[in-house]
Each structure stands twice: as structure tokens, then as C-alpha cells.
Design a protein around this motif. Structure first.
Motif, short mmCIF file in Angstrom:
data_model
loop_
_atom_site.label_atom_id
_atom_site.label_comp_id
_atom_site.label_asym_id
_atom_site.label_seq_id
_atom_site.Cartn_x
_atom_site.Cartn_y
_atom_site.Cartn_z
N LEU A 193 51.51 42.90 -8.65
CA LEU A 193 50.20 43.15 -9.26
C LEU A 193 50.15 42.65 -10.70
O LEU A 193 49.14 42.08 -11.13
CB LEU A 193 49.84 44.63 -9.21
N ASN A 194 51.23 42.84 -11.44
CA ASN A 194 51.29 42.34 -12.82
C ASN A 194 51.19 40.82 -12.86
O ASN A 194 50.48 40.26 -13.70
CB ASN A 194 52.55 42.82 -13.51
N GLN A 195 51.89 40.15 -11.95
CA GLN A 195 51.82 38.68 -11.88
C GLN A 195 50.40 38.23 -11.54
O GLN A 195 49.87 37.30 -12.15
CB GLN A 195 52.78 38.15 -10.82
N LEU A 196 49.79 38.90 -10.56
CA LEU A 196 48.43 38.54 -10.15
C LEU A 196 47.43 38.80 -11.27
O LEU A 196 46.48 38.03 -11.44
CB LEU A 196 48.04 39.32 -8.90
N ASP A 197 47.66 39.85 -12.03
CA ASP A 197 46.76 40.15 -13.15
C ASP A 197 46.81 39.04 -14.19
O ASP A 197 45.78 38.62 -14.71
CB ASP A 197 47.14 41.50 -13.77
N LYS A 198 47.99 38.52 -14.48
CA LYS A 198 48.13 37.41 -15.43
C LYS A 198 47.42 36.16 -14.91
O LYS A 198 46.71 35.47 -15.64
CB LYS A 198 49.61 37.10 -15.69
N ILE A 199 47.61 35.88 -13.63
CA ILE A 199 46.96 34.71 -13.01
C ILE A 199 45.45 34.88 -13.05
O ILE A 199 44.72 33.93 -13.34
CB ILE A 199 47.46 34.52 -11.56
N ALA A 200 44.97 36.08 -12.78
CA ALA A 200 43.53 36.35 -12.78
C ALA A 200 42.94 36.12 -14.17
O ALA A 200 41.88 35.50 -14.30
CB ALA A 200 43.26 37.77 -12.30
N VAL A 201 43.60 36.61 -15.19
CA VAL A 201 43.11 36.44 -16.56
C VAL A 201 43.08 34.95 -16.92
O VAL A 201 42.11 34.46 -17.50
CB VAL A 201 43.98 37.24 -17.56
N GLU A 202 44.14 34.22 -16.57
CA GLU A 202 44.21 32.79 -16.89
C GLU A 202 43.14 31.98 -16.18
O GLU A 202 42.72 30.94 -16.66
CB GLU A 202 45.59 32.24 -16.49
N ASN A 203 42.68 32.45 -15.02
CA ASN A 203 41.73 31.69 -14.21
C ASN A 203 40.34 32.32 -14.12
O ASN A 203 39.55 31.95 -13.26
CB ASN A 203 42.30 31.51 -12.80
N ASP A 204 40.04 33.27 -15.00
CA ASP A 204 38.73 33.90 -15.06
C ASP A 204 38.28 34.44 -13.70
O ASP A 204 37.24 34.08 -13.16
CB ASP A 204 37.68 32.92 -15.61
#
Length: 123
Positions: free
Chosen positions: A29-40
Motif C-alpha cells: 500500500l505504501n508503494q502504491l501510494d507513492k505511485i499514485a501521488v507521482e501519477n495524479d
């Protein structure tokens, strides 16, 4: 979402989405959260992309002995039809839904992921 009725905007609930609670790896979930922030985008949009692609493949190789030990409760909304397909897919392959969700991360296609502003769309 918003609906345009006779030139006026009215806020509406997207009835195609349902709330769902499961347990997912905290590190994932932490990894996905970073990816989500980077990709709006949002984490659940990322997961939906991976789930759609995994279901299209209709194959999964999952080792039940390698389940993560850091699972935490995760509540979000999913497209109701997609969630039903995931339930059927999990049952067909004798897995839990959270196993399928975690495995689907490998199949996320950033080109098809909805942006975070998708929920503010006008129909």
C-alpha cells in the motif's frame, strides 16, 4: 460526479461503485501510494487497472506460503462489476480476494489508470 441537467450542475453519487474492505500488505500500500501521488491518481484506481488486466489474462500463479505478514485493513470503493468478476476469479482459482488484489499489482497499466479528478467528472 456531477450531472448536467438542463444546463445546471447537480452532484450525484456514482452508483456503479461499491465500498469494499479487505486486508492488504502495508508495504505494498505504501508503494502504491507513492505511485499514485507521482501519477495524479488514487490507489484504488491503480488496483482496478491491475485487476482488470489480471482477469483478462484469466491465469494466476500464486504461492499461498508467500503471503505477506504485514497486512492491514484497507477500505475503498471499486467498480461493482469488476468486484464481482474478482470474486468469481478468486473462487475459480481457490484464492482469497486479498491474494488476487495483491497479485494484480504486477499488471497495473499506467496508460489506462483514471486520474484523481475522475470522480469530479461531468456527465
Amino acid at each position: 460526479m456531477w450531472k448536467n441537467i438542463n444546463g445546471k450542475l447537480y452532484q450525484s453519487i456514482d452508483t456503479a461503485r461499491v465500498k469494499f474492505r479487505t486486508n492488504i500488505s502495508k508495504s505494498l500500500l505504501n508503494q502504491l501510494d507513492k505511485i499514485a501521488v507521482e501519477n495524479d491518481t488514487h490507489v484504488n484506481y491503480l488496483l482496478e487497472s491491475g485487476l482488470k488486466n489480471l482477469i483478462e489474462l484469466d491465469t494466476i500463479t500464486f504461492d499461498k506460503k508467500c503471503r505477506p505478514k504485514d497486512r492491514v485493513q484497507y477500505k475503498t470503493t471499486y467498480d461493482s462489476e469488476l468486484l464481482e468478476q474478482v470474486k468469481i476469479f478468486a473462487k475459480k482459482h481457490h484464492l482469497f480476494i486479498n491474494d488476487v488484489i495483491e497479485y494484480s499489482v504486477k499488471y497495473i497499466d499506467m496508460e489506462e489508470v483514471k486520474k484523481s479528478r475522475h470522480r469530479f467528472r461531468i456527465e
